[in-house]
Write an enzyme that holds these catalytic residues in place. Structure first.
Site, PDB file in Angstrom:
ATOM      1  N   ASP A  53      -4.487  -5.530  -7.275  1.00 15.26           N
ATOM      2  CA  ASP A  53      -3.598  -5.233  -6.150  1.00 15.26           C
ATOM      3  C   ASP A  53      -4.336  -4.864  -4.872  1.00 15.26           C
ATOM      4  O   ASP A  53      -3.717  -4.465  -3.887  1.00 15.26           O
ATOM      5  CB  ASP A  53      -2.593  -4.135  -6.521  1.00 15.26           C
ATOM      6  CG  ASP A  53      -3.257  -2.851  -6.989  1.00 15.26           C
ATOM      7  OD1 ASP A  53      -4.495  -2.824  -7.085  1.00 15.26           O
ATOM      8  OD2 ASP A  53      -2.528  -1.878  -7.259  1.00 15.26           O
ATOM      9  N   LYS A  85       1.368   2.131  -1.034  1.00 20.16           N
ATOM     10  CA  LYS A  85       2.382   1.077  -1.167  1.00 20.16           C
ATOM     11  C   LYS A  85       3.429   1.490  -2.182  1.00 20.16           C
ATOM     12  O   LYS A  85       3.193   2.323  -3.067  1.00 20.16           O
ATOM     13  CB  LYS A  85       1.755  -0.263  -1.572  1.00 20.16           C
ATOM     14  CG  LYS A  85       1.103  -0.304  -2.959  1.00 20.16           C
ATOM     15  CD  LYS A  85       2.074  -0.554  -4.110  1.00 20.16           C
ATOM     16  CE  LYS A  85       1.370  -0.501  -5.463  1.00 20.16           C
ATOM     17  NZ  LYS A  85       2.314  -0.429  -6.609  1.00 20.16           N
TER      18      LYS A  85
END
Length: 291
Positions: free
Chosen positions: A136, A10
């Site tokens: 996350d 990401k």
């Protein structure tokens, strides 16, 4: 049963820290998107009650220090699983890069174990469980493009990132995320316009996305590591429409509309930086397989 599952990296299109919470974490607003730089996990169900990791990379632990191992152990304990698993990881995402490689691997492991151990958990349940391991990982469970709030575990889905080219460059340095957050002065930093970023994504407006990028952690990491700033400056000099550090660093990424310009940025970074990649937003074109 054997399955393979992808674990995409990401990037943070914007990263804002609003204030420090009583639990020691920062309240954040992050717009993140997955990209097609990805690890691949191969999971095999075992009759023996054990967790076996085989990581095809140096300097990555194969024991309880690994988030994949922690994810498997969490599910085993939570649901009293007596079966085991062998997980082989084919690493492509740089380690300690600000690209959530470890978190994405843990998220992929949770999704894979949900299948081979036949737990029947929803994506929402997996995301909630994942927050016990790391902030996350929940985003990585969902993937795509999303706004993350709280300490990063509260996820609100957004439309897919419009098509563009992404050039990533990781210098040969390491960055401590806790140290960067500890030294961050939220009252003395320019904050990104998260609302504008969300609006631009919803409208498919690449120019608006480019203009709205921002990362408050740059105020610390770039000051401590001038090499990271030099990479960002070099990307812009070679024609990137936007350049930003991902997470707490040290990886920097460039956003570019045209292939020819992206190739120029990519070539301009090779030789200047050891690890350079040219990728696209994640499209889920690489399917997971079950045997």
């Amino acid at each position: 049963m054997k399955i393979s599952i992808t674990a995409p990296a990401k990037i943070n299109l914007s990263l804002d820290a609003l204030y420090k919470r009583e639990d020691g974490y920062h309240e954040v607003e992050m717009v993140m998107t997955t990209i097609d730089l990805a690890d691949r996990l191969f999971l095999e169900r075992l009759d023996e009650d054990k967790i076996v990791l085989d990581v095809k990379a140096h300097f990555i632990p194969e024991d309880r220090r690994n988030l994949i191992y922690q994810a498997a152990l969490l599910l085993k304990n939570r649901f009293n699983i007596k079966m085991g698993v062998r997980i082989t990881i084919d690493k492509h995402i740089p380690v300690s890069a600000g690209l959530a490689g470890g978190s994405s691997d843990a998220a992929a492991a949770l999704k894979g174990l949900n299948i081979i151990w036949e737990l029947g958990l929803s994506i929402e349940e997996l995301a909630e469980i994942s927050s016990e391991i790391g902030s996350d990982i929940a985003f990585c469970v969902y993937g795509g493009t999303a706004l993350a709030t709280g300490r990063g575990e509260k996820i609100s889905a957004l439309p897919n990132m419009p098509g563009c080219w992404i050039v990533l460059a990781k210098p040969s340095i390491s960055v401590s995320t806790p140290t960067i957050y500890k030294e961050l002065q939220v009252d003395n930093v320019e904050h990104p316009n998260t609302e504008k970023m969300i609006e631009s994504i919803k409208n498919g407006d690449l120019d608006g996305i480019f203009a709205s990028t921002g990362n408050v952690l740059e105020s610390v990491t770039l000051e401590k590591n001038p090499q990271v700033k030099r990479i960002k400056d070099r990307m812009l000099a070679f024609g990137a429409e936007a350049a930003l550090m991902s997470g707490s660093g040290p990886t920097v990424f460039a956003l570019i509309k045209q292939y020819s310009r992206a190739k120029r940025v990519y070539n301009g970074l090779r030789g200047f930086c050891e690890e350079v990649y040219m990728v696209r937003p994640w499209s889920e074109s690489e399917n997971d397989t079950i045997n």
